[in-house]
Design a protein around this motif. Structure first.
Motif, PDB file in Angstrom:
ATOM      1  N   ARG A  85      -1.072 -18.465 -25.565  1.00 54.98           N
ATOM      2  CA  ARG A  85      -0.681 -17.274 -26.326  1.00 54.98           C
ATOM      3  C   ARG A  85       0.351 -16.419 -25.594  1.00 54.98           C
ATOM      4  O   ARG A  85       1.332 -15.973 -26.185  1.00 54.98           O
ATOM      5  CB  ARG A  85      -1.915 -16.437 -26.650  1.00 54.98           C
ATOM      6  N   LEU A  86       0.146 -16.197 -24.305  1.00 51.52           N
ATOM      7  CA  LEU A  86       0.998 -15.261 -23.579  1.00 51.52           C
ATOM      8  C   LEU A  86       2.139 -15.904 -22.800  1.00 51.52           C
ATOM      9  O   LEU A  86       3.129 -15.231 -22.507  1.00 51.52           O
ATOM     10  CB  LEU A  86       0.145 -14.425 -22.614  1.00 51.52           C
ATOM     11  N   PHE A  87       1.996 -17.196 -22.460  1.00 54.32           N
ATOM     12  CA  PHE A  87       2.981 -17.807 -21.579  1.00 54.32           C
ATOM     13  C   PHE A  87       3.503 -19.138 -22.098  1.00 54.32           C
ATOM     14  O   PHE A  87       3.955 -19.978 -21.324  1.00 54.32           O
ATOM     15  CB  PHE A  87       2.401 -17.948 -20.166  1.00 54.32           C
ATOM     16  N   VAL A  95       1.474 -17.261 -13.176  1.00 57.24           N
ATOM     17  CA  VAL A  95       1.415 -17.015 -11.731  1.00 57.24           C
ATOM     18  C   VAL A  95       2.564 -16.105 -11.302  1.00 57.24           C
ATOM     19  O   VAL A  95       2.377 -15.176 -10.509  1.00 57.24           O
ATOM     20  CB  VAL A  95       1.409 -18.342 -10.939  1.00 57.24           C
ATOM     21  N   ALA A  96       3.746 -16.336 -11.867  1.00 60.33           N
ATOM     22  CA  ALA A  96       4.894 -15.485 -11.547  1.00 60.33           C
ATOM     23  C   ALA A  96       4.637 -14.045 -11.973  1.00 60.33           C
ATOM     24  O   ALA A  96       4.960 -13.104 -11.240  1.00 60.33           O
ATOM     25  CB  ALA A  96       6.153 -16.020 -12.230  1.00 60.33           C
ATOM     26  N   GLY A 102       2.132  -7.642  -8.357  1.00 55.88           N
ATOM     27  CA  GLY A 102       1.360  -7.341  -7.146  1.00 55.88           C
ATOM     28  C   GLY A 102      -0.125  -7.615  -7.271  1.00 55.88           C
ATOM     29  O   GLY A 102      -0.922  -7.034  -6.541  1.00 55.88           O
ATOM     30  N   GLN A 103      -0.492  -8.504  -8.165  1.00 58.84           N
ATOM     31  CA  GLN A 103      -1.914  -8.775  -8.393  1.00 58.84           C
ATOM     32  C   GLN A 103      -2.447  -9.955  -7.600  1.00 58.84           C
ATOM     33  O   GLN A 103      -3.602 -10.319  -7.743  1.00 58.84           O
ATOM     34  CB  GLN A 103      -2.163  -8.986  -9.891  1.00 58.84           C
ATOM     35  N   ILE A 109      -2.667 -16.090  -2.524  1.00 56.25           N
ATOM     36  CA  ILE A 109      -1.447 -16.851  -2.267  1.00 56.25           C
ATOM     37  C   ILE A 109      -1.752 -18.067  -1.396  1.00 56.25           C
ATOM     38  O   ILE A 109      -1.263 -19.171  -1.657  1.00 56.25           O
ATOM     39  CB  ILE A 109      -0.359 -15.956  -1.647  1.00 56.25           C
ATOM     40  N   ALA A 110      -2.585 -17.884  -0.376  1.00 55.55           N
ATOM     41  CA  ALA A 110      -2.962 -18.998   0.497  1.00 55.55           C
ATOM     42  C   ALA A 110      -3.716 -20.067  -0.298  1.00 55.55           C
ATOM     43  O   ALA A 110      -3.476 -21.272  -0.124  1.00 55.55           O
ATOM     44  CB  ALA A 110      -3.805 -18.494   1.664  1.00 55.55           C
ATOM     45  N   GLU A 111      -4.625 -19.641  -1.185  1.00 51.74           N
ATOM     46  CA  GLU A 111      -5.362 -20.599  -2.017  1.00 51.74           C
ATOM     47  C   GLU A 111      -4.431 -21.354  -2.953  1.00 51.74           C
ATOM     48  O   GLU A 111      -4.575 -22.559  -3.147  1.00 51.74           O
ATOM     49  CB  GLU A 111      -6.437 -19.887  -2.846  1.00 51.74           C
TER      50      GLU A 111
END
Length: 121
Positions: A85-87, A95-96, A102-103, A109-111
């Protein structure tokens, strides 16, 4: 599986955590956070039964409810609907977006980096 709205999701979370459970027990666990009456909880349980998300067994005059679908299956369906729906069905823009706003924590980020590396194998 049909979409499970937020109110019904709260009922499912209770039953995924512990089941089988009667309507009164579900209502008692939800009441502190929601203030919902037993009648409201019974309505939500009925909707979930109609969708096939719950099953029930009779114990005397009361029903004991239990999930008929795994939480993971519902999460997968909800995730797919969100991304579609959104992407436009693509996870990369999601993810971008999270990164741009800033979430994502350093741990997130490491995961993600670890996951991408494993997927590349």
């Amino acid at each position: 599986m049909e979409r499970i709205p937020e109110a019904e999701w709260q009922v499912m979370e209770i039953l995924w955590a512990e089941s089988p459970m009667g309507a009164q027990d579900v209502a008692e666990r939800l009441a502190p956070a929601t203030g919902w009456s037993l009648a409201t909880v019974k309505t939500l349980l009925g909707r979930l039964l109609a969708k096939g998300a719950l099953a029930h067994d009779e114990e005397g005059r009361r029903y004991l409810y239990r999930p008929a679908v795994a939480r993971e299956a519902c999460v997968a369906g909800e995730s797919r609907r969100l991304v579609d729906r959104l992407f436009g069905g693509r996870a990369t823009p999601l993810v971008a977006h999270l990164a741009d706003t800033g979430q994502l924590s350093d741990a997130d980020i490491a995961e993600l980096a670890k996951l991408v590396k494993e997927l590349g194998k």
